[in-house]
Design a protein around this motif. Structure first.
Motif, PDB file in Angstrom:
ATOM      1  N   SER A 124       0.834  -1.190   0.000  1.00  0.00           N
ATOM      2  CA  SER A 124       0.000   0.000   0.000  1.00  0.00           C
ATOM      3  C   SER A 124       0.884   1.262   0.000  1.00  0.00           C
ATOM      4  CB  SER A 124      -0.904  -0.094   1.224  1.00  0.00           C
ATOM      5  OG  SER A 124      -1.545   1.074   1.444  1.00  0.00           O
ATOM      6  N   ARG A 125       1.935   1.264   0.802  1.00  0.00           N
ATOM      7  CA  ARG A 125       2.843   2.432   0.836  1.00  0.00           C
ATOM      8  C   ARG A 125       3.583   2.575  -0.492  1.00  0.00           C
ATOM      9  NH1 ARG A 125       6.748   2.371   5.702  1.00  0.00           N
ATOM     10  NH2 ARG A 125       7.170   4.476   4.993  1.00  0.00           N
ATOM     11  N   LEU A 126       3.943   1.443  -1.110  1.00  0.00           N
ATOM     12  CA  LEU A 126       4.637   1.512  -2.406  1.00  0.00           C
ATOM     13  C   LEU A 126       3.700   2.067  -3.484  1.00  0.00           C
ATOM     14  CD1 LEU A 126       6.633  -1.853  -2.347  1.00  0.00           C
ATOM     15  CD2 LEU A 126       7.585   0.461  -2.223  1.00  0.00           C
ATOM     16  N   ARG A 127       2.432   1.646  -3.424  1.00  0.00           N
ATOM     17  CA  ARG A 127       1.456   2.188  -4.391  1.00  0.00           C
ATOM     18  C   ARG A 127       1.327   3.696  -4.209  1.00  0.00           C
ATOM     19  NH1 ARG A 127      -2.373  -1.581  -2.696  1.00  0.00           N
ATOM     20  NH2 ARG A 127      -1.670  -3.512  -3.613  1.00  0.00           N
ATOM     21  N   GLY A 128       1.324   4.128  -2.936  1.00  0.00           N
ATOM     22  CA  GLY A 128       1.224   5.571  -2.646  1.00  0.00           C
ATOM     23  C   GLY A 128       2.425   6.312  -3.224  1.00  0.00           C
ATOM     24  N   LEU A 129       3.612   5.749  -3.020  1.00  0.00           N
ATOM     25  CA  LEU A 129       4.832   6.398  -3.540  1.00  0.00           C
ATOM     26  C   LEU A 129       4.787   6.460  -5.066  1.00  0.00           C
ATOM     27  CD1 LEU A 129       7.755   7.475  -3.200  1.00  0.00           C
ATOM     28  CD2 LEU A 129       8.532   5.087  -3.295  1.00  0.00           C
ATOM     29  N   ALA A 130       4.350   5.350  -5.687  1.00  0.00           N
ATOM     30  CA  ALA A 130       4.292   5.326  -7.154  1.00  0.00           C
ATOM     31  C   ALA A 130       3.331   6.409  -7.643  1.00  0.00           C
ATOM     32  CB  ALA A 130       3.839   3.944  -7.643  1.00  0.00           C
ATOM     33  N   SER A 131       2.208   6.514  -6.992  1.00  0.00           N
ATOM     34  CA  SER A 131       1.228   7.495  -7.463  1.00  0.00           C
ATOM     35  C   SER A 131       1.736   8.930  -7.260  1.00  0.00           C
ATOM     36  CB  SER A 131      -0.099   7.161  -6.790  1.00  0.00           C
ATOM     37  OG  SER A 131      -0.731   8.256  -6.320  1.00  0.00           O
ATOM     38  N   GLU A 132       2.373   9.198  -6.088  1.00  0.00           N
ATOM     39  CA  GLU A 132       2.975  10.540  -5.870  1.00  0.00           C
ATOM     40  C   GLU A 132       4.031  10.851  -6.927  1.00  0.00           C
ATOM     41  OE1 GLU A 132       4.997  10.609  -2.090  1.00  0.00           O
ATOM     42  OE2 GLU A 132       3.147   9.932  -1.120  1.00  0.00           O
ATOM     43  N   SER A 133       4.704   9.815  -7.404  1.00  0.00           N
ATOM     44  CA  SER A 133       5.807  10.017  -8.356  1.00  0.00           C
ATOM     45  C   SER A 133       5.325   9.992  -9.804  1.00  0.00           C
ATOM     46  CB  SER A 133       6.882   8.932  -8.181  1.00  0.00           C
ATOM     47  OG  SER A 133       7.140   8.726  -6.837  1.00  0.00           O
TER      48      SER A 133
ATOM     49  N   MET B 102       9.382   4.376 -16.104  1.00  0.00           N
ATOM     50  CA  MET B 102      10.064   4.020 -14.855  1.00  0.00           C
ATOM     51  C   MET B 102      10.562   5.300 -14.161  1.00  0.00           C
ATOM     52  SD  MET B 102      12.307   0.588 -15.417  1.00  0.00           S
ATOM     53  CE  MET B 102      13.495   1.290 -16.540  1.00  0.00           C
ATOM     54  N   PRO B 103      10.406   5.368 -12.840  1.00  0.00           N
ATOM     55  CA  PRO B 103      10.955   6.520 -12.115  1.00  0.00           C
ATOM     56  C   PRO B 103      12.482   6.409 -12.016  1.00  0.00           C
ATOM     57  CG  PRO B 103      10.078   4.920 -10.578  1.00  0.00           C
ATOM     58  CD  PRO B 103       9.794   4.381 -11.951  1.00  0.00           C
ATOM     59  N   GLY B 104      13.118   7.460 -11.534  1.00  0.00           N
ATOM     60  CA  GLY B 104      14.588   7.451 -11.415  1.00  0.00           C
ATOM     61  C   GLY B 104      15.052   6.874 -10.089  1.00  0.00           C
ATOM     62  N   ASN B 105      16.366   6.949  -9.889  1.00  0.00           N
ATOM     63  CA  ASN B 105      16.984   6.323  -8.716  1.00  0.00           C
ATOM     64  C   ASN B 105      16.509   6.889  -7.383  1.00  0.00           C
ATOM     65  OD1 ASN B 105      18.706   4.165  -9.398  1.00  0.00           O
ATOM     66  ND2 ASN B 105      19.984   5.615 -10.525  1.00  0.00           N
ATOM     67  N   ALA B 106      16.188   8.210  -7.358  1.00  0.00           N
ATOM     68  CA  ALA B 106      15.801   8.811  -6.070  1.00  0.00           C
ATOM     69  C   ALA B 106      14.505   8.158  -5.563  1.00  0.00           C
ATOM     70  CB  ALA B 106      15.603  10.316  -6.237  1.00  0.00           C
ATOM     71  N   VAL B 107      13.545   7.955  -6.468  1.00  0.00           N
ATOM     72  CA  VAL B 107      12.284   7.320  -6.068  1.00  0.00           C
ATOM     73  C   VAL B 107      12.526   5.857  -5.696  1.00  0.00           C
ATOM     74  CG1 VAL B 107       9.968   6.669  -6.858  1.00  0.00           C
ATOM     75  CG2 VAL B 107      10.921   8.895  -7.490  1.00  0.00           C
ATOM     76  N   VAL B 108      13.394   5.199  -6.483  1.00  0.00           N
ATOM     77  CA  VAL B 108      13.690   3.786  -6.190  1.00  0.00           C
ATOM     78  C   VAL B 108      14.314   3.659  -4.792  1.00  0.00           C
ATOM     79  CG1 VAL B 108      15.169   1.848  -6.844  1.00  0.00           C
ATOM     80  CG2 VAL B 108      13.855   3.044  -8.588  1.00  0.00           C
ATOM     81  N   GLU B 109      15.184   4.601  -4.442  1.00  0.00           N
ATOM     82  CA  GLU B 109      15.801   4.555  -3.099  1.00  0.00           C
ATOM     83  C   GLU B 109      14.731   4.657  -2.014  1.00  0.00           C
ATOM     84  OE1 GLU B 109      18.538   3.651  -1.715  1.00  0.00           O
ATOM     85  OE2 GLU B 109      19.030   3.120  -3.779  1.00  0.00           O
ATOM     86  N   GLN B 110      13.767   5.573  -2.209  1.00  0.00           N
ATOM     87  CA  GLN B 110      12.665   5.704  -1.231  1.00  0.00           C
ATOM     88  C   GLN B 110      11.899   4.389  -1.142  1.00  0.00           C
ATOM     89  OE1 GLN B 110      11.103   9.626  -2.930  1.00  0.00           O
ATOM     90  NE2 GLN B 110       9.989   9.414  -1.019  1.00  0.00           N
ATOM     91  N   ALA B 111      11.637   3.782  -2.320  1.00  0.00           N
ATOM     92  CA  ALA B 111      10.881   2.527  -2.354  1.00  0.00           C
ATOM     93  C   ALA B 111      11.642   1.430  -1.616  1.00  0.00           C
ATOM     94  CB  ALA B 111      10.615   2.120  -3.798  1.00  0.00           C
ATOM     95  N   ARG B 112      12.946   1.409  -1.802  1.00  0.00           N
ATOM     96  CA  ARG B 112      13.735   0.364  -1.128  1.00  0.00           C
ATOM     97  C   ARG B 112      13.662   0.503   0.381  1.00  0.00           C
ATOM     98  NH1 ARG B 112      18.919   0.181  -5.254  1.00  0.00           N
ATOM     99  NH2 ARG B 112      17.866  -1.140  -6.781  1.00  0.00           N
ATOM    100  N   ARG B 113      13.664   1.765   0.840  1.00  0.00           N
ATOM    101  CA  ARG B 113      13.562   1.968   2.294  1.00  0.00           C
ATOM    102  C   ARG B 113      12.206   1.471   2.797  1.00  0.00           C
ATOM    103  NH1 ARG B 113      16.805   6.501   1.254  1.00  0.00           N
ATOM    104  NH2 ARG B 113      15.034   7.906   0.967  1.00  0.00           N
ATOM    105  N   ILE B 114      11.147   1.798   2.041  1.00  0.00           N
ATOM    106  CA  ILE B 114       9.801   1.360   2.452  1.00  0.00           C
ATOM    107  C   ILE B 114       9.728  -0.165   2.499  1.00  0.00           C
ATOM    108  CG2 ILE B 114       7.392   1.191   1.630  1.00  0.00           C
ATOM    109  CD1 ILE B 114       7.705   4.048   0.522  1.00  0.00           C
ATOM    110  N   ALA B 115      10.400  -0.804   1.530  1.00  0.00           N
ATOM    111  CA  ALA B 115      10.228  -2.252   1.349  1.00  0.00           C
ATOM    112  C   ALA B 115      11.221  -3.091   2.141  1.00  0.00           C
ATOM    113  CB  ALA B 115      10.360  -2.587  -0.142  1.00  0.00           C
ATOM    114  N   SER B 116      12.131  -2.439   2.879  1.00  0.00           N
ATOM    115  CA  SER B 116      13.156  -3.249   3.559  1.00  0.00           C
ATOM    116  C   SER B 116      12.559  -3.984   4.759  1.00  0.00           C
ATOM    117  CB  SER B 116      14.330  -2.365   3.998  1.00  0.00           C
ATOM    118  OG  SER B 116      13.866  -1.501   5.000  1.00  0.00           O
ATOM    119  N   GLY B 117      13.198  -5.073   5.122  1.00  0.00           N
ATOM    120  CA  GLY B 117      12.823  -5.766   6.361  1.00  0.00           C
ATOM    121  C   GLY B 117      11.716  -6.791   6.227  1.00  0.00           C
TER     122      GLY B 117
END
Ligand SMILES: NC(=O)c1ccc[n+]([C@@H]2O[C@H](COP(=O)([O-])OP(=O)(O)OC[C@H]3O[C@@H](n4cnc5c(N)ncnc54)[C@H](OP(=O)(O)O)[C@@H]3O)[C@@H](O)[C@H]2O)c1
Length: 314
Positions: free
Chosen positions: A234-243, A284-299
């Motif tokens: 759900s958070r990743l979908r939110g980030l994708a939509s913001e981006s 596809m978004p750039g690296n800055a968005v991917v970095e945010q996504a990776r933080r959301i998806a870690s763990g």
């Protein structure tokens, strides 16, 4: 055409990574009912030809298949016979469940069976499907022999764990690897092993970019065992939509922007999914968005990221 010409002129050339498109077409979905997140049936004969033709028109240059994907090799072979130019073909040696002395003959027979099913004289790539088999006596020598005989362009291994890749990189002559990677599963990217592959000239294919499709399922279709990843999705979908992109584009970028990943092996159930994925590639978004996504998806706990450890479907 270019690929075919290059191979005809240099029968023992290494795998032509420069010819790869960002997406390689996975084919397990063509040979057997597939998916532990949602189960799809293989397309019918016309549907299969439509998918493969559309993939070639879109610029896809490589198919990933395996002896163990039901009748996928045979069905692809039927289509290959009538198609020019032909894509690169990577297939896989089934798990070796026989004694050491019989291994060279076994590999020879399996390779011949795959080549016959595909209607080819040579595979561009041949992967050991079960990674520990790479280290059994006689396996590497047999694969090197097949390279020298012009029956395969390069050999490599399909892995599930970073340690399997670390072990494989110590094997002389390794040319290819296929590893699982997704926004939720960054183990290989974090391990430094993908860079080592690049340094050693080993071509890296990533698979499971959509986690067998689970990453793209609406919340109400997520199977019960994957419900713990719902808040992250759900958070990743939110980030994708913001981006300004969709989750598919974010999921593709999460793997394809990893330096050293040459191509993502993606399975599809029909032409619509192919079109959607090709469109997603364009935004596809750039690296800055991917970095945010990776933080959301870690763990995320590893057992949720390994489809082998998911319960059987149904
Ligand atoms: N080496 C190995 O051990 C190994 C293991 C597994 C797979 N593979 C290879 O990797 C390929 C990919 O398989 P994977 O398991 O890694 O799966 P994946 O590519 O992560 O996901 C594929 C699934 O995602 C769904 N999908 C794809 N595009 C979609 C779209 N646009 N919208 C909605 N859903 C979409 C489809 O399933 P639904 O439509 O049913 O949801 C499809 O079956 C396979 O074909 C095979 O070639 C290799």
């Amino acid at each position: 055409m270019l690929i075919t010409m290059l191979i005809e002129e240099h029968p023992t050339m290494p795998f032509p990574a420069d010819a790869l498109f960002r997406i390689t077409l996975g084919t397990v979905q063509f040979g057997m009912p597939y998916g532990k997140a949602r189960r799809t049936q293989p397309p019918g004969d016309h549907g299969l030809v439509d998918i493969l033709d559309a993939a070639m028109r879109a610029g896809i240059t490589c198919l990933d298949t395996a002896r163990n994907y039901g009748d996928a090799e045979t069905r692809i072979g039927g289509w290959l016979a009538a198609s020019e130019p032909k894509p690169l073909i990577v297939s896989k040696l089934p798990p070796i469940d026989i004694g050491d002395n019989d291994i060279p003959d076994h590999i020879e027979k399996c390779l011949t069976t795959s080549l016959t099913a595909l209607g080819l004289e040579r595979l561009d790539g041949y992967l050991i499907h079960r990674a520990p088999d790479l280290h059994r006596p006689g396996v590497v020598a047999s694969l090197q022999h097949a390279v020298e005989a012009g029956r395969i362009g390069a050999f490599g291994v399909s892995v599930y764990e970073p340690q399997q890749l670390a072990d494989a990189l110590a094997v002389p002559g390794m040319g290819l690897v296929q590893l699982p990677a997704s926004l939720l599963d960054q183990r290989f990217a974090d391990s430094g092993l993908i860079e080592r592959c690049a340094e050693q000239g080993v071509v890296v294919f990533a698979r499971s970019l959509f986690l067998q499709g689970a990453l793209l399922l609406p919340d109400d279709e997520l199977p019960e065992h994957l419900l713990p990843i719902k808040p992250t999705l759900s958070r990743l979908r939110g980030l994708a939509s913001e981006s300004g992109c969709g989750l598919q584009s974010l999921a593709l970028a999460g793997v394809l922007l990893t330096p050293g990943v040459e191509s993502g092996v993606i399975g599809i159930a029909n032409c619509d999914e192919l079109e959607e994925n090709l469109a997603a590639l364009q935004s596809m978004p750039g690296n800055a968005v991917v970095e945010q996504a990776r933080r959301i998806a870690s763990g995320i706990p590893p057992h949720l990221l390994d489809p082998r450890r998911w319960p059987a479907f149904g």
